[in-house]
Design a protein around this motif. Structure first.
Motif, PDB file in Angstrom:
ATOM      1  N   GLY A 126      15.940   7.149  -3.937  1.00 64.77           N
ATOM      2  CA  GLY A 126      16.803   6.910  -5.348  1.00 64.77           C
ATOM      3  C   GLY A 126      16.351   6.060  -6.190  1.00 64.77           C
ATOM      4  N   ASP A 127      15.731   4.996  -5.924  1.00 64.61           N
ATOM      5  CA  ASP A 127      15.249   4.062  -6.873  1.00 64.61           C
ATOM      6  C   ASP A 127      13.939   4.818  -7.753  1.00 64.61           C
ATOM      7  N   PHE A 128      13.192   5.617  -7.019  1.00 67.34           N
ATOM      8  CA  PHE A 128      12.324   6.505  -7.672  1.00 67.34           C
ATOM      9  C   PHE A 128      12.882   7.352  -8.590  1.00 67.34           C
ATOM     10  N   LEU A 129      13.790   8.051  -8.355  1.00 70.48           N
ATOM     11  CA  LEU A 129      14.771   8.664  -9.534  1.00 70.48           C
ATOM     12  C   LEU A 129      15.135   7.830 -10.553  1.00 70.48           C
ATOM     13  N   ASP A 130      16.001   6.635 -10.293  1.00 71.68           N
ATOM     14  CA  ASP A 130      16.189   5.934 -10.970  1.00 71.68           C
ATOM     15  C   ASP A 130      15.038   5.323 -12.219  1.00 71.68           C
ATOM     16  N   ALA A 131      13.972   5.206 -11.704  1.00 71.09           N
ATOM     17  CA  ALA A 131      13.023   4.733 -12.529  1.00 71.09           C
ATOM     18  C   ALA A 131      12.108   5.640 -13.170  1.00 71.09           C
ATOM     19  N   GLY A 132      12.625   7.060 -13.086  1.00 71.88           N
ATOM     20  CA  GLY A 132      12.068   8.071 -13.757  1.00 71.88           C
ATOM     21  C   GLY A 132      10.616   8.631 -13.104  1.00 71.88           C
ATOM     22  N   LEU A 133      10.331   8.354 -12.165  1.00 68.68           N
ATOM     23  CA  LEU A 133       8.979   8.648 -11.452  1.00 68.68           C
ATOM     24  C   LEU A 133       9.042  10.139 -11.134  1.00 68.68           C
ATOM     25  N   VAL A 134      10.511  10.642 -10.517  1.00 67.38           N
ATOM     26  CA  VAL A 134      10.698  12.065 -10.626  1.00 67.38           C
ATOM     27  C   VAL A 134      12.208  12.439 -11.031  1.00 67.38           C
ATOM     28  N   THR A 135      12.640  13.658 -11.174  1.00 69.71           N
ATOM     29  CA  THR A 135      13.511  13.777 -11.677  1.00 69.71           C
ATOM     30  C   THR A 135      14.441  14.784 -10.497  1.00 69.71           C
ATOM     31  N   ALA A 136      15.790  14.688 -10.436  1.00 73.74           N
ATOM     32  CA  ALA A 136      16.516  15.367  -9.455  1.00 73.74           C
ATOM     33  C   ALA A 136      16.781  16.929  -9.702  1.00 73.74           C
ATOM     34  N   THR A 137      16.392  17.672  -8.819  1.00 74.92           N
ATOM     35  CA  THR A 137      16.776  19.326  -8.828  1.00 74.92           C
ATOM     36  C   THR A 137      17.198  19.656  -7.773  1.00 74.92           C
ATOM     37  N   GLY A 138      18.252  20.466  -7.615  1.00 72.80           N
ATOM     38  CA  GLY A 138      19.079  21.108  -6.640  1.00 72.80           C
ATOM     39  C   GLY A 138      18.158  22.360  -6.155  1.00 72.80           C
ATOM     40  N   LEU A 139      18.272  22.694  -5.121  1.00 72.13           N
ATOM     41  CA  LEU A 139      17.446  23.816  -4.328  1.00 72.13           C
ATOM     42  C   LEU A 139      17.979  24.968  -4.882  1.00 72.13           C
ATOM     43  N   SER A 140      19.045  25.358  -5.394  1.00 74.25           N
ATOM     44  CA  SER A 140      19.812  26.414  -5.885  1.00 74.25           C
ATOM     45  C   SER A 140      18.980  26.766  -7.146  1.00 74.25           C
ATOM     46  N   THR A 141      18.952  25.616  -8.090  1.00 71.07           N
ATOM     47  CA  THR A 141      18.148  25.847  -9.202  1.00 71.07           C
ATOM     48  C   THR A 141      16.886  26.069  -9.475  1.00 71.07           C
ATOM     49  N   LEU A 142      16.089  25.477  -8.358  1.00 67.16           N
ATOM     50  CA  LEU A 142      14.964  25.941  -8.123  1.00 67.16           C
ATOM     51  C   LEU A 142      14.406  27.364  -7.634  1.00 67.16           C
ATOM     52  N   ALA A 195      16.778   3.228   4.562  1.00 67.06           N
ATOM     53  CA  ALA A 195      15.678   2.617   3.409  1.00 67.06           C
ATOM     54  C   ALA A 195      14.951   3.668   2.990  1.00 67.06           C
ATOM     55  N   TYR A 196      14.666   4.722   3.259  1.00 64.25           N
ATOM     56  CA  TYR A 196      14.003   5.532   3.015  1.00 64.25           C
ATOM     57  C   TYR A 196      14.849   6.411   1.625  1.00 64.25           C
ATOM     58  N   LEU A 197      16.073   6.716   2.136  1.00 67.75           N
ATOM     59  CA  LEU A 197      16.763   7.354   1.014  1.00 67.75           C
ATOM     60  C   LEU A 197      17.148   6.337  -0.149  1.00 67.75           C
ATOM     61  N   ARG A 198      17.267   5.231   0.135  1.00 68.03           N
ATOM     62  CA  ARG A 198      17.582   4.273  -0.927  1.00 68.03           C
ATOM     63  C   ARG A 198      16.435   4.182  -1.809  1.00 68.03           C
ATOM     64  N   GLN A 199      15.264   4.112  -1.327  1.00 65.78           N
ATOM     65  CA  GLN A 199      13.859   4.046  -2.200  1.00 65.78           C
ATOM     66  C   GLN A 199      13.512   5.531  -2.981  1.00 65.78           C
ATOM     67  N   ALA A 214       8.673   4.098   9.593  1.00 64.56           N
ATOM     68  CA  ALA A 214       8.047   5.453   9.740  1.00 64.56           C
ATOM     69  C   ALA A 214       7.970   6.231   8.370  1.00 64.56           C
ATOM     70  N   SER A 215       8.714   6.014   7.609  1.00 62.96           N
ATOM     71  CA  SER A 215       8.653   6.786   6.163  1.00 62.96           C
ATOM     72  C   SER A 215       7.830   6.140   5.168  1.00 62.96           C
ATOM     73  N   GLN A 216       7.077   5.046   5.490  1.00 61.05           N
ATOM     74  CA  GLN A 216       6.508   4.190   4.529  1.00 61.05           C
ATOM     75  C   GLN A 216       5.417   5.250   3.863  1.00 61.05           C
ATOM     76  N   ASN A 217       4.493   5.938   4.571  1.00 58.13           N
ATOM     77  CA  ASN A 217       3.509   6.684   4.109  1.00 58.13           C
ATOM     78  C   ASN A 217       4.250   7.791   3.225  1.00 58.13           C
ATOM     79  N   GLY A 218       5.250   8.515   3.580  1.00 55.46           N
ATOM     80  CA  GLY A 218       6.286   9.555   3.142  1.00 55.46           C
ATOM     81  C   GLY A 218       6.519   8.875   1.504  1.00 55.46           C
ATOM     82  N   LEU A 219       6.843   7.658   1.260  1.00 55.50           N
ATOM     83  CA  LEU A 219       7.111   7.127   0.120  1.00 55.50           C
ATOM     84  C   LEU A 219       5.936   7.222  -0.558  1.00 55.50           C
ATOM     85  N   GLY A 220       4.781   6.835  -0.121  1.00 56.17           N
ATOM     86  CA  GLY A 220       3.654   6.387  -0.713  1.00 56.17           C
ATOM     87  C   GLY A 220       3.016   7.815  -1.300  1.00 56.17           C
TER      88      GLY A 220
END
Length: 720
Positions: A469-485, A463-467, A420-426
């Motif tokens: 996390g892999d996007f974060l590790d690969a540098g595709l996106v970076t993590a930002t907390g909502l409070s910072t945003l 599986a969705y959360l793990r992937q 169900a989350s595959q299109n969300g990952l894409g």
């Protein structure tokens, strides 16, 4: 999100007629085969990927035998714009290439029969070349067959997005600098509000025990908590990006369950079985959210626009819905983001005004429906102090699902629970800029909003959360907390305010539900106005009526969309009945004999409420009796006594009358009681009226006789 979906679907409708004749003929056959995927591995293609596996089942859902069902995989071109992504999400036919040849599924599938589907393809050589560059590719699981009395055709398919971080077997070049930051919302709210009644001072009664199943070991809400708990424990970057969206009504309900509750049945209330389950789930939730980011949902995830229509011009009900932070803090032990709210949909101008008055400073919403649209940074809306922090429309559409192309046999991956989350990952990878030209504009920040009632299996959530996390590790996106945003200044100002089509009427709360809730709200107001504080009980009338107000919020929940209207208003009707039913007229055990025509009618009234209440007696079906006193009476709290109602008998004999109570504003209290009466005398007024009528009749008869005699004498005189 709905505006976005409508935009690209309109393009698709224009494009469908231009498709090849063979494709249209295939679609005309209809989806006679249902494809249920159980496995897709890997979920993202990388340098180390050597194979691609798709597994599941194929089921004949039609009424004809299907011969030679067979399956193959097809891959489209790397997508470079949102329109192409939208085509995949809606199941449109797109240009693609064969990744595999057809593989037999079975010789024959009779109606209702299923067969396993299993394809594994080695990603080497020419097959690997089809994923030759980083990007997001359409992947189609295509099932063909020959229905009885028909020809070969596509009878079922599943389309999805496949992110490719790097080509199989090739060294990754890394990702371009300037990766957008990402915040991931994680919603926790019930499938529907489950409360049947929770009167002041009484135990919680649920409409059924399904909530115990939702928070149980195999339940949806438990899966969301356990998957997130594992993810944040193992991945600090992912934990930093996550913010848990909590429904105050859900928390209050589960908290009450943990102290013992009842379940409503047709045969009466029975003990609920989820007390220990509630305790376990609350403990896991507190452990998960403790010290982490939390944002409030409206109470029961109520539709804020509907609340403004239940009580037009009065923001009290909406204010109650958006001020649930105290409940979250009390139950979950964590303070939500101050002044922040995640409502469903995009707030209208009237809602924004009411939110400002309620102290809400920031709403998380689809800012694509603001004018002008925003693409990442916060937006301040003209005429309001409320800041709108935009969720990403494309990612939300990919995770929630959008309307499919008419007559298409191709279903999106969101309909497949196991993937169900595959299109969300894409969509996330695409919006992060994966494989797009270096000069193409991309957002600075992605606020990812999964479906509010995401019903994916625990393994898929993990599986969705793990992937991610892999996007974060690969540098595709970076993590930002909502409070910072939210601490950053708004990027743009929506000078045009809320777009005219920001609200989709078809997605709103049913007008009949709003009308019913409005009427019930008026009755509750009438009850409250008739109540008085008892100096010994010290219970405020508003506290007694408060369960009705909360039930109105539950009735306006977005969870009821598409469900029967009666279900949405059951809680409010039950709460109102539980209050009014505690002020009752007792049914006499025997016939009451009126000693005279003016004898008062003895009526015993019990008030089980912790407040005093004013009301009037009402007599119905009273053809033999007439009330002579319509004054208000005050009934003290927690007591009962006989009241003598002045009445007058209109006739002698045996007759009945229904006695009930109503507040001064007309709200009924309790149910009516049937009194059986006997009377041997008429009342004084009745006797006087009867005598007066008799005298008048005698005078009229005498006058008529006199006129006849006079006329007769006059006639004889003329003859003489």
């Amino acid at each position: 999100m709905k505006r976005f979906a409508a935009a690209f679907l309109s393009v698709l409708f224009l494009a469908v007629p231009a498709l090849s004749g063979a494709t249209v003929a295939q679609a005309a056959e209809g989806a006679r085969l249902r494809v249920d995927l159980a496995e897709l591995a890997p979920r993202v293609i990388t340098t180390s990927t050597t194979t691609l596996t798709v597994a599941g089942t194929v089921t004949n859902t039609g009424d004809r035998k299907i011969t030679r069902p067979q399956v193959r995989l097809q891959v489209g071109e790397r997508q470079t714009n949102e329109r192409g992504i939208g085509d995949v999400l809606s199941g449109a036919v797109i240009k693609d290439n064969l990744l595999t040849e057809f593989t037999p599924v079975a010789d024959v599938l009779e109606p209702g029969q299923s067969a396993p589907l299993n394809i594994t393809v080695n990603l080497t050589g020419a097959k690997a070349a089809q994923f030759g560059k980083p990007g997001v590719y359409p992947l189609l699981v295509n099932v063909n067959g020959t229905p009885e009395f028909g020809g070969p055709a596509r009878l079922g398919a599943v389309s999805m997005l496949m992110p490719v971080l790097s080509a199989p077997g090739r060294q990754s070049n890394g990702h371009s600098s300037g990766a957008p930051s990402m915040t991931l919302l994680w919603p926790l709210t019930g499938n529907v509000p489950h409360v049947y009644a929770a009167p002041y001072g009484s135990p919680l009664v649920l409409a059924d025990d399904r909530l115990a199943a939702e928070i149980g070991a195999d339940g949806r809400l438990n899966g969301l908590v356990t998957a997130a708990a594992t993810a944040v424990r193992d991945d600090s970057s992912l934990a930093k990006s996550m913010c848990f969206a909590l429904d105050p009504d859900l928390l209050a309900t589960v908290d009450a369950m943990s102290r013992g509750y009842l379940v409503h049945t047709d045969a009466g209330n029975v003990d609920g079985k989820g007390v220990e389950t509630a305790k376990t789930w609350l403990s896991a939730l507190r452990s998960l959210v403790g010290g982490r980011c939390v944002v409030a949902l409206p109470f029961a995830d109520a539709d804020l626009d509907a609340l403004t229509r239940i009580r037009p011009g009065d923001p009290t009900l909406l204010t109650r819905a958006v001020t649930g932070s105290a409940t979250i803090q009390q139950v979950a032990g964590v303070t939500p983001q101050t002044g922040a709210l995640w409502p469903d949909g995009t707030p209208s101008a009237s809602v924004l005004a009411a939110l400002t008055e309620a102290g809400v400073r920031t709403v998380l919403a689809d800012a694509g429906k603001l004018a002008p649209a925003a693409t990442g940074g916060g937006v301040t809306v003209q005429g309001s102090t409320v800041r709108v922090q935009p969720t990403d429309s494309l990612i939300s559409a990919a995770m929630t699902g959008v309307p499919t192309v008419p007559d298409s046999v191709t279903m999106p991956a969101t309909t497949e629970r196991a993937v169900a989350s595959q299109n969300g990952l894409g969509a996330l990878a695409f919006r992060a800029g994966l494989g797009q030209p270096a000069g193409q504009q991309r957002p600075d920040h992605l606020l990812v909003a999964p479906p509010r009632r995401w019903d994916a299996p625990p393994a898929e959530l993990t599986a969705y959360l793990r992937q991610v996390g892999d996007f974060l590790d690969a540098g595709l996106v970076t993590a930002t907390g909502l409070s910072t945003l939210l601490a950053a200044d708004p990027a743009v100002s929506a000078a045009g305010g809320v777009a005219a089509d920001a609200r989709n009427p078809a997605a709103g709360i049913d007008a009949g539900v709003v009308s019913t809730l409005s009427a019930l709200d008026d009755q509750a107001t009438g009850l409250a106005s008739a109540m008085q504080l008892d100096p010994t009980k010290r219970v405020k009338p508003d506290d007694v009526v408060a369960p009705v107000r909360l039930a109105e919020l539950r009735g306006a929940s977005t969870a009821w969309r598409g469900l029967p209207a009666d279900a949405a208003t059951t809680n409010a009707r039950a709460e109102l009945a539980s209050i009014s039913g505690r002020v009752t007229v007792s049914q006499p055990k025997q016939t009451i004999a009126l000693a005279s025509g003016n004898s008062p009618l003895p009526v015993y009234v019990s008030n089980d409420l912790p407040v005093g209440i004013s009301a009037r007696f009402t007599l119905n079906n009273n053809t033999g009796l007439r009330p002579t006193d319509g004054q208000e009476r005050f009934f003290p709290a927690s007591g009962g006594k006989n009241y003598f109602l002045p009445v007058e008998a209109l006739r002698a004999g045996r007759f009945s009358v229904d006695v009930s109570l109503r507040t001064p504003t007309g709200t009924p209290l309790g149910s009516s009681a049937r009194f059986e009466l006997t009377s041997t005398e008429y009342g004084a007024i009745t006797i006087i009226a009867t005598v007066a009528a008799g005298v008048a009749l005698l005078l009229l008869a005498s006058r008529r006789i006199y006129r006849r005699l006079k006329d007769a004498r006059a006639g004889r005189a003329v003859v003489d």
